[in-house]
Write a protein that holds these residues in place. Structure first.
Motif, PDB file in Angstrom:
ATOM      1  N   GLU C 201       0.884  -1.159  -0.064  1.00 38.35           N
ATOM      2  CA  GLU C 201       0.081  -0.023   0.083  1.00 38.35           C
ATOM      3  C   GLU C 201       0.760   1.279   0.076  1.00 38.35           C
ATOM      4  O   GLU C 201       2.043   1.386   0.632  1.00 38.35           O
ATOM      5  CB  GLU C 201      -1.010   0.030   1.103  1.00 38.35           C
ATOM      6  CG  GLU C 201      -2.089  -0.993   0.968  1.00 38.35           C
ATOM      7  CD  GLU C 201      -2.848  -0.850   2.344  1.00 38.35           C
ATOM      8  OE1 GLU C 201      -4.048  -0.186   1.843  1.00 38.35           O
ATOM      9  OE2 GLU C 201      -2.877  -1.390   3.291  1.00 38.35           O
ATOM     10  N   TYR C 202       0.243   2.331  -0.658  1.00 35.10           N
ATOM     11  CA  TYR C 202       1.069   3.615  -0.992  1.00 35.10           C
ATOM     12  C   TYR C 202       0.202   4.715  -0.537  1.00 35.10           C
ATOM     13  O   TYR C 202      -1.035   4.803  -1.149  1.00 35.10           O
ATOM     14  CB  TYR C 202       1.644   3.723  -2.434  1.00 35.10           C
ATOM     15  CG  TYR C 202       2.459   2.505  -2.902  1.00 35.10           C
ATOM     16  CD1 TYR C 202       3.826   2.601  -2.703  1.00 35.10           C
ATOM     17  CD2 TYR C 202       1.882   1.719  -3.553  1.00 35.10           C
ATOM     18  CE1 TYR C 202       4.465   1.771  -3.380  1.00 35.10           C
ATOM     19  CE2 TYR C 202       2.514   0.626  -4.081  1.00 35.10           C
ATOM     20  CZ  TYR C 202       3.855   0.571  -4.072  1.00 35.10           C
ATOM     21  OH  TYR C 202       4.723  -0.373  -4.753  1.00 35.10           O
ATOM     22  N   ASP C 203       0.776   5.875   0.229  1.00 37.32           N
ATOM     23  CA  ASP C 203      -0.227   6.760   0.479  1.00 37.32           C
ATOM     24  C   ASP C 203       0.517   7.965  -0.317  1.00 37.32           C
ATOM     25  O   ASP C 203       1.453   8.328  -0.176  1.00 37.32           O
ATOM     26  CB  ASP C 203       0.035   7.406   1.727  1.00 37.32           C
ATOM     27  CG  ASP C 203      -1.300   6.637   2.625  1.00 37.32           C
ATOM     28  OD1 ASP C 203      -2.264   6.181   2.136  1.00 37.32           O
ATOM     29  OD2 ASP C 203      -1.012   6.630   3.857  1.00 37.32           O
ATOM     30  N   ALA C 347      -8.590   9.483  -0.583  1.00 34.20           N
ATOM     31  CA  ALA C 347      -8.829   9.655   0.785  1.00 34.20           C
ATOM     32  C   ALA C 347      -8.481  10.882   1.203  1.00 34.20           C
ATOM     33  O   ALA C 347      -7.875  11.509   2.193  1.00 34.20           O
ATOM     34  CB  ALA C 347      -7.434   8.789   1.571  1.00 34.20           C
ATOM     35  N   ARG C 351      -5.020  13.650  -0.780  1.00 32.26           N
ATOM     36  CA  ARG C 351      -4.451  12.182  -0.544  1.00 32.26           C
ATOM     37  C   ARG C 351      -5.221  11.183  -1.371  1.00 32.26           C
ATOM     38  O   ARG C 351      -6.464  10.920  -1.367  1.00 32.26           O
ATOM     39  CB  ARG C 351      -4.517  11.993   0.874  1.00 32.26           C
ATOM     40  CG  ARG C 351      -4.209  10.694   1.692  1.00 32.26           C
ATOM     41  CD  ARG C 351      -2.771  10.670   1.663  1.00 32.26           C
ATOM     42  NE  ARG C 351      -1.963  11.536   2.332  1.00 32.26           N
ATOM     43  CZ  ARG C 351      -1.351  11.334   3.536  1.00 32.26           C
ATOM     44  NH1 ARG C 351      -1.752   9.952   4.129  1.00 32.26           N
ATOM     45  NH2 ARG C 351      -0.769  12.199   4.262  1.00 32.26           N
ATOM     46  N   THR C 352      -4.300  10.206  -1.847  1.00 28.88           N
ATOM     47  CA  THR C 352      -4.664   8.981  -2.546  1.00 28.88           C
ATOM     48  C   THR C 352      -4.092   7.786  -1.834  1.00 28.88           C
ATOM     49  O   THR C 352      -2.712   7.706  -1.709  1.00 28.88           O
ATOM     50  CB  THR C 352      -4.810   9.170  -3.982  1.00 28.88           C
ATOM     51  OG1 THR C 352      -5.180  10.304  -4.725  1.00 28.88           O
ATOM     52  CG2 THR C 352      -5.239   7.969  -4.695  1.00 28.88           C
ATOM     53  N   ARG C 353      -4.907   6.900  -1.665  1.00 30.56           N
ATOM     54  CA  ARG C 353      -4.404   5.395  -1.221  1.00 30.56           C
ATOM     55  C   ARG C 353      -4.428   4.545  -2.272  1.00 30.56           C
ATOM     56  O   ARG C 353      -5.416   3.929  -2.733  1.00 30.56           O
ATOM     57  CB  ARG C 353      -5.243   5.024  -0.217  1.00 30.56           C
ATOM     58  CG  ARG C 353      -4.465   3.939   0.800  1.00 30.56           C
ATOM     59  CD  ARG C 353      -5.083   3.826   2.113  1.00 30.56           C
ATOM     60  NE  ARG C 353      -4.512   4.748   2.843  1.00 30.56           N
ATOM     61  CZ  ARG C 353      -5.001   5.449   3.962  1.00 30.56           C
ATOM     62  NH1 ARG C 353      -6.208   4.888   4.469  1.00 30.56           N
ATOM     63  NH2 ARG C 353      -4.447   6.570   4.354  1.00 30.56           N
ATOM     64  N   LYS C 355      -2.885   0.576  -4.112  1.00 35.10           N
ATOM     65  CA  LYS C 355      -2.357  -0.887  -3.378  1.00 35.10           C
ATOM     66  C   LYS C 355      -2.046  -1.559  -4.851  1.00 35.10           C
ATOM     67  O   LYS C 355      -2.956  -1.640  -5.581  1.00 35.10           O
ATOM     68  CB  LYS C 355      -3.174  -1.573  -2.619  1.00 35.10           C
ATOM     69  CG  LYS C 355      -2.812  -2.768  -1.990  1.00 35.10           C
ATOM     70  CD  LYS C 355      -4.311  -3.303  -1.038  1.00 35.10           C
ATOM     71  CE  LYS C 355      -3.544  -4.330  -0.297  1.00 35.10           C
ATOM     72  NZ  LYS C 355      -4.560  -4.977   0.731  1.00 35.10           N
TER      73      LYS C 355
END
Lengths: 428, 428, 428
Positions: C201-203, C347, C351-353, C355
């Motif tokens: 996972e990456y923020d 998010a 901000r984008t999450r 994966k």
């Protein structure tokens, strides 16, 4: 179920202006003469947006030093409340300012605080700009693209005594007055023959106006700055010095001026206290003055002794302290051997980013001519004392129980002047 | 391009009130009878501002204990949703409350959680207040300043059984009813002869109403608090006990009351489950009751055995548990040998700051009479179990898929009572 | 003093829709044809709420893989911009999706990313749901409660090639088109016979549209992805390849197709560059295509050599790369021996999450058949390069100096297509 218009707007402060709505007008009318600002002034998002539009995106901001970028292609960057700005010296030797944003997809162009480039190449798609901001190449674009209107968006920039000022306004106010005054007063200090011995950034948990209000009075110095007040007479506002103190002040001024043969201003602040600044009645947003140091202080250092070689034209240590300020974001104290220049940038309604630059003569060598352990503490300590004061004040003015109190006409005339200057800007 | 008025307002909740707009009125009408509150009640900034105005800035808040500040000049501080409050004992022995904000420039005055002062001196400009809040000195102000109206802004404060209550309202509701009830029920516990063995603060990632809703039912205790339910009969709401359990409850009540000769209430809660509280129909915002402990439990400890010396007037351990509560921010459980008092303060729509105080007799000595390892776990564990529940509930009610469900008329009558009490306050 | 209506609304985005106010309509009309999106599109809270309503709560979202939950009672969870979603295999073998929220008090039901349950028991009050979502038990509720309407709120779910798609909309768009296309193109890859070797996972500190815009062009690949471009011909958009490159591309396509006997699509992208996607004119929100790998590359690995056993129906390594995408949140690259599937979830406005799932054949064993050190770097490196680009772009578009620039008609046709697709959704 309801309109998100105002929220939409609030997240999109227009570059040029921010409207005065009825609620904002009501707020701007709330200040009671001779008193501090009401609570909302230190918290409100919409007012903060108005301040950005009318002050931070409109005025002349101290950005950095020309001597930091001596050669063509040298650059500096800064962040003005979320807007990245680039300062770069061109092939013609001129310092220019640009929005630090690629004209293609808007990527921030230069990321480092400072550096050197042959050309400005956007890391995203390699759009390439000259050091003067022209778009030189945009390989990959379609045929017939006109590069001419796609240069970096220029900002107004001025260099004065080595200080680079930038304005984000399309048509900023005249700069000539500041230049004339700063050059007359500041020439002997040799700012343009200086270098940065050290720079420190500080995040202050307070609205930027609290930081200025703190700066504009020495009422708090007795308790807040026991070290600072040993070197000067700031705490003695007009009519406050006892005959003995008065005699010491006069002697210090006479001593300072006796040595004076380098041009610029002599110590000229006989009435005591801080010089009046800003002056909203005459729209004066910059000022210089020279104050005498107390006996035993050759410079603003904790021990009083010199902490580097003499700067500029000075041939003697006893030159007092040259102080210069400009709204909305610069103040400095320059002693015979060093200068401390402080820059303010807002970072939200409750956050302010400060940076202090310790300047010494360009030929002074660390270890031989100066030692950071002696150079830094006087102002680093004073800074940290002030930032802590401001953070506690922010907690207090956030309270529903906070009511603006009366300002001392003897000791807080400059806080009042600042507030009146500020209101004039945001109401305009 | 749009009006920032509402945002402006939202950042400046007026101290006295917050208007009911059409959107807010629509929201306040949304609750379906017998069901939980809709999603926006746990998230909305404007509603939170209304809650501050109508509940937290209006009601009586438990703040701390009088025995924490026994001598003139002793003080406590707390933060009510961003508004700093000061409690100080004056030279006349009275406990007073003030806005913890200097009347000059608004700086927070006292910074420590607790301490002792000869006089209250603002760290910024040394404005000096007496322990009764009068402005004694403001050296540096101009001639003719009138100190009389510049005393600290007082807040209403009451002390009852050693509990200090404060209200930020100009004219709070009558306190006499709480005083009468708490004194009648609480006298034998000796709260005013206690001391704090330990206090723990908790940040809960949930709206404050979720924390109260959790507190107001023991429906969740079987799965949520396997340790807690061994000591009491809370899970048996009216009509739920089997004949065997019913016999155990009756025996415990009889056993507790048999010993009773110290005044105050006996165990008086024969129908089972949690006492009804709050009562919006009769505007009852405080309550006391005594419950019996299960056999094998002399006190609320994990092992059941006593964890300190007897408190107050008790001469026997078998006194059950005295429970007291007041809206919007106090609950407590008092056993024979200790009491755990819990204070709630909101810190945003999704954040609540809790503090639990473990009280023991003032003469009990750690290591000899009590051991924190035995004293703390029962409620510290129960607290942490509840805070985790509340945080997961917050994540769920944040969902667009959340719809308020039906409340159990058998086991969640108090959740319904809390919601109706709450709606009565914010709609008023 | 002002209305908090819009703020109220902003904190309560309705599940079904978000109104277009005049300010929002004005913003949505601002885009200049052939150029990027204006500043507010990447920052604005109200627009973000509109995007949630019109895209994220309306479209088909890739959620996870059916092979992750092979048995009845196996579940997965995900968070769609603050709304918890549950995927669970029922006793009938079907995969279902539900709001992951208890129908009683709204607590988040399943907390782990994945797991296995006999029944779904809410940790708060033990309300118990079957694996098909029916409410089985709610002990403690009053007599006469009707459990039938209190099952978990179902969401539309579809499984295609092992990909689980979910929609939060009451009546989502037809899924059949995606199914037909994905099954035709993706069958040979054996997605439903795969397993996850690793997921990361990456923020990303950027608006989700910046991440898509970055994905939809390889204009940035020369400078941004020096490793990636060695394996493929993405950077040669139509008409850009030199005769020598053209010959290499043709040879690679021919080589790939010569081996082709497994069904699905052959390499079919002779004109070069990225396949056109999305297509707002024909409302196409999903696509598949197969590209040839450069000579020396059997798979998308840094060294070019195979990094696991062959997947699916493949009997030879030279199958090129199958690429599949669906709006708003999936893209993947599938080589002969592994596939990398990337999922996007917003998010917040900035901000984008992300994966990424690295898939290998279900029988491939770590250490024997594949090694994570060889499998991961190609896309993990490319991902991190892209996320850093997006974060710097966010800083730039936050500037008041950002103006949307022209998009390359040669190399950014898909960025334009994405923007037009996006505007069509949010304006509708």
């Amino acid at each position: 179920m309801a309109t998100p218009d105002s929220l939409l707007a609030s997240n999109s402060p227009p570059a040029g202006d921010w409207p005065i709505t009825p609620a904002l007008a009501a707020l701007l009318a709330q200040r009671r003469e001779g008193h501090g600002l009401p609570r909302a002034f230190y918290r409100d998002e919409a007012l903060y947006a108005r301040e950005l539009a009318r002050i931070w995106h409109a005025g002349w901001l101290f950005a950095g030093f020309a001597f930091e970028i001596p050669d063509a292609g040298d650059f500096l960057t800064l962040d003005v409340a979320g807007t990245p700005v680039l300062l770069i010296r061109g092939d013609d030797g001129a310092v220019r300012a640009f929005h630090n944003v690629c004209r293609h997809r808007g990527t921030q162009l230069c990321r480092a605080d400072s550096g050197h480039v042959r050309a400005l190449v956007c890391p995203y798609h390699s759009w390439t700009y000259s050091r003067q901001g022209e778009l030189l190449a945009c390989h990959g674009m379609h045929e017939g693209i006109d590069k001419t209107p796609l240069g970096l968006r220029p900002l107004h920039a001025e260099v004065c005594l080595g200080f680079i000022y930038v304005s984000l306004a399309p048509s900023p106010a005249a700069f000539a007055g500041l230049r004339e005054r700063f050059e007359a007063a500041g020439q002997p200090q040799g700012f343009d023959r200086a270098r940065i011995a050290k720079a420190i950034e500080y995040d202050v948990d307070a609205n930027w106006k609290l930081v200025w209000e703190n700066n504009r009075e020495c009422y708090h110095c007795i308790t807040g700055h026991p070290q600072y007040i040993r070197s000067n007479f700031d705490i003695y506002d007009e009519g406050e010095a006892s005959p003995e103190i008065r005699a010491r002040i006069d002697a210090a001024i006479a001593r300072t001026n006796r040595q004076w043969d380098v041009g610029g201003d002599g110590a000229d602040h006989p009435k005591g206290g801080l010089a009046t600044f800003p002056d909203p009645d005459s729209d004066l947003w910059y000022t210089c003055n020279r104050t005498a140091l107390a006996e035993g202080f050759a410079t603003e250092s904790l021990a009083g002794g010199r902490v580097s070689t003499l700067m500029g034209d000075y041939r003697d240590a006893d030159v007092g302290v040259l102080r210069m300020r400009s709204m909305p974001n610069l103040w400095l104290h320059a002693s015979c051997d060093h200068a401390v220049v402080t820059r303010m940038l807002p970072a939200g309604p409750r956050r302010t980013r400060m940076k202090s630059f310790w300047l010494v003569d360009r030929f002074a060598r660390e270890g031989a001519d100066y030692d950071l352990d002696a150079l830094l503490p006087f102002w680093h300590l004073t800074n940290e004392q002030d930032w802590e004061i401001c953070a506690w004040q922010q907690k207090g003015v956030d309270s529903i129980g906070y009511e603006p109190g009366p300002l001392s006409r003897r000791k807080e005339y400059n806080v009042d002047a600042f507030i009146r200057w500020y209101l004039k800007q945001v109401r305009a």
